[in-house]
Design an enzyme around this catalytic site. Structure first.
Site, short mmCIF file in Angstrom:
data_model
loop_
_atom_site.label_atom_id
_atom_site.label_comp_id
_atom_site.label_asym_id
_atom_site.label_seq_id
_atom_site.Cartn_x
_atom_site.Cartn_y
_atom_site.Cartn_z
N ARG A 32 31.92 1.73 -50.73
CA ARG A 32 32.16 3.12 -51.10
C ARG A 32 31.32 4.01 -50.18
NH1 ARG A 32 30.51 6.12 -56.72
NH2 ARG A 32 28.58 6.48 -55.57
N TYR A 60 25.73 14.18 -55.61
CA TYR A 60 25.82 12.97 -56.43
C TYR A 60 26.24 11.78 -55.55
CZ TYR A 60 29.09 9.59 -58.15
OH TYR A 60 29.79 8.43 -58.32
N ASP A 75 34.54 8.45 -54.02
CA ASP A 75 34.54 8.98 -55.39
C ASP A 75 34.37 10.50 -55.34
OD1 ASP A 75 34.17 9.47 -58.07
OD2 ASP A 75 32.58 7.99 -58.37
N HIS A 123 34.39 12.33 -58.10
CA HIS A 123 33.65 12.64 -59.34
C HIS A 123 34.18 13.84 -60.11
CE1 HIS A 123 29.86 11.49 -61.53
NE2 HIS A 123 30.33 10.36 -61.09
N GLU A 130 38.73 7.99 -55.89
CA GLU A 130 38.43 7.88 -57.33
C GLU A 130 38.19 9.24 -57.97
OE1 GLU A 130 34.90 5.57 -57.92
OE2 GLU A 130 34.69 6.26 -59.98
N GLU A 134 36.71 5.81 -65.49
CA GLU A 134 35.38 5.35 -65.91
C GLU A 134 34.92 6.08 -67.17
OE1 GLU A 134 33.10 6.17 -62.28
OE2 GLU A 134 32.12 7.83 -63.27
N ARG A 186 39.68 2.14 -64.08
CA ARG A 186 38.24 2.10 -63.87
C ARG A 186 37.43 1.76 -65.12
NH1 ARG A 186 35.01 1.51 -60.62
NH2 ARG A 186 33.78 3.42 -60.54
N GLU A 197 33.28 -2.92 -59.04
CA GLU A 197 32.16 -2.15 -58.48
C GLU A 197 30.86 -2.93 -58.71
OE1 GLU A 197 31.56 1.62 -60.42
OE2 GLU A 197 30.28 2.37 -58.81
N TRP A 217 30.04 17.44 -62.13
CA TRP A 217 29.16 16.90 -61.10
C TRP A 217 29.74 15.62 -60.59
CZ3 TRP A 217 26.76 12.14 -61.75
CH2 TRP A 217 26.79 11.60 -63.04
C1 CS2 Z 1 29.98 6.66 -60.67
C2 CS2 Z 1 28.94 6.39 -61.69
O1 CS2 Z 1 29.93 4.40 -60.12
C3 CS2 Z 1 30.62 5.39 -60.16
O2 CS2 Z 1 31.76 5.44 -59.78
O3 CS2 Z 1 30.90 7.62 -60.94
O4 CS2 Z 1 27.80 6.08 -61.00
C4 CS2 Z 1 28.63 7.47 -62.72
O5 CS2 Z 1 28.20 8.63 -62.13
C5 CS2 Z 1 27.58 6.97 -63.67
O6 CS2 Z 1 27.97 5.75 -64.21
C6 CS2 Z 1 27.30 7.94 -64.79
O7 CS2 Z 1 26.47 7.34 -65.70
MG MG Z 2 32.87 7.04 -60.30
#
Ligand code: CS2
Ligand code: MG
Length: 412
Positions: free
Chosen positions: A147, A159, A220, A222, A246, A272, A293, A349, A412
């Site tokens: 990634r 992030y 990602d 986000h 993602e 996720e 996810r 992941e 975020w």
């Molecule tokens: C992220 C995560 O791994 C990912 O794809 O989006 O790290 C996410 O930010 C965290 O799990 C939040 O707790």
């Molecule tokens: Mg993610």
């Protein structure tokens, strides 16, 4: 075989984890992960106050019945707290069942469909040279899928980008760069979508130019984009042949993905933050996504992620289970067992847990040839150290909050 006791263990070896330990009347012990990053104590209370009293005396083998009892019985269905609590119970019961059978869990789920589960690691850098170093280290370690996240010119922090100090090989914190900050209040970051959209395609062009066409690259977003911005990003990344893009849009509005899909052939992954098969009902049937996810930890356990993946298989949608360091080694072990067995496994992941965390949980899965494989031990293959866990008490921690340049709160 009856459940005799169930203990909720909150431990913080570098970050907070919620673990359920179930013990049967003949002394078999199973573990489940119910960690919900930044809201851990809500799951701990849900388990301790409302679930543990219902478990005592139940048949430890009745996994499906216990799942339905907790899900339908609560009346208040779904939601991350409920589904993380159910996941913890379900995973611990699968661990017990497999230990009693004397088999690694994947054998109970149908046996191995492949040698190992392809995983992706997290390369990042605040600029291109730092990113290249990080990609190189991942390749040296044997990762075949990576990634890619970078800083954006003009923004202080983004992030998913490790600090350079933590990014050296052998430094145990280098993967664990995204802890919910241990403080009384969340950290605040700032965001500019136009600057991001301008920058990202040039990053992928540089990475492909330097490292070639073979590595699988992921990204990602986000949840930060509108549908039209996401469509634009997907289209602009098409020349770089991503494995997936993602969480391009906020997960709540699933119709957004219809717009994104109409404009780009870049594969899409989402979920996720989803926690049940119902969250995927339309996305999968309308073939709006390519990868699911949801991790076992947040979506009701092995039983219900298996249910999602069987539904997804009808539409050629594959798994891409969430595996950040806030999913504990128990949750990751369960994912690797299920991933090994699933026919429609896609990728897993894999952010490596810190040494402190590994010492507490004692996972036995192994990374080699770019993939993870569970050990042949009966159950999940977890050796949890209760005494060590007790040395790391819970610490208040929050995920960050993001604001646009004018102060508006943003994803975020
Ligand atoms: C992220 C995560 O791994 C990912 O794809 O989006 O790290 C996410 O930010 C965290 O799990 C939040 O707790
Ligand atoms: Mg993610």
């Amino acid at each position: 075989m009856l459940i005799e006791r169930a203990d909720v263990i909150v431990t913080s070896p570098g970050r907070n984890f919620v673990t359920l330990k179930i013990t049967t009347d003949d002394g078999v012990v199973g573990y489940g992960d119910g960690t919900l990053n930044g809201r851990e104590l809500a799951v701990a209370s849900y388990l301790t106050d409302h679930v543990v009293p219902l478990l005592i005396g139940r048949d430890a083998h009745a996994i499906e019945d216990t799942w339905q009892y907790l899900y339908r019985g609560a009346y208040w269905r779904r939601g991350p707290v409920t589904m993380a609590a159910i996941a913890a119970v379900d995973t611990a019961l699968w661990d017990i069942k497999a230990k009693v059978a004397g088999l690694p869990l994947y054998q109970l789920l149908g046996g191995a469909s492949r040698e190992r589960c392809l995983v992706y690691g997290h390369a990042s850098g605040k600029d291109i040279p730092e990113l290249f170093d990080s990609v190189r280290r991942h390749l040296e370690e044997g990762f075949r899928a990576i990634r890619i996240q970078t800083g954006v010119p003009g923004l202080d922090s983004v992030y998913g980008v490790a600090s350079s100090a933590a990014a050296s090989i052998g430094d145990d914190t280098r993967y664990d760069y995204e802890p919910a900050r241990r403080s009384a209040l969340p950290a605040e970051e700032s965001w500019d979508t136009r600057a991001y959209l301008r920058h990202v395609p040039s990053v992928f062009e540089a990475v492909r130019g330097e490292f070639g066409e073979d590595i699988a690259l992921l990204h990602d977003a986000h949840h930060r984009l509108t549908p039209i911005q996401a469509a634009k990003l997907g289209k602009s990344l098409e020349p770089y042949d991503l494995f997936w893009l993602e969480d391009v849009t906020p997960a709540e509005n699933q119709e957004a993905l219809r717009w994104v899909r109409h404009h780009t052939t870049t594969p899409l992954a989402i979920g996720e933050v989803f926690n049940s098969v119902w969250d995927y009902q339309h996305l999968i049937r309308e073939q709006l996504i390519d990868y699911v996810r949801s991790p076992i930890t947040h979506a009701g356990g092995v039983t219900s992620v298996r249910r999602i993946m069987d539904y997804a298989a009808m539409y050629q949608v594959k798994s891409g289970m969430h595996g950040p360091t806030d999913v504990s080694p128990v949750g990751l072990a369960a994912a690797v067992h299920l991933g090994l067995a699933l026919h429609n496994f896609g990728i897993q992941e894999y952010m490596v847990h810190s040494k402190q965390t590994r010492e507490v949980f004692g996972p036995t899965y192994e990374f080699a040839h770019g993939g993870l494989r569970p050990s042949e031990e009966p159950g999940l293959g977890i050796h949890f150290d209760d005494d060590l866990a007790a040395k790391y008490p819970y610490e208040q921690a929050y995920l960050p909050v993001n604001r646009l340049q004018d102060g508006t709160v943003h994803d975020w």
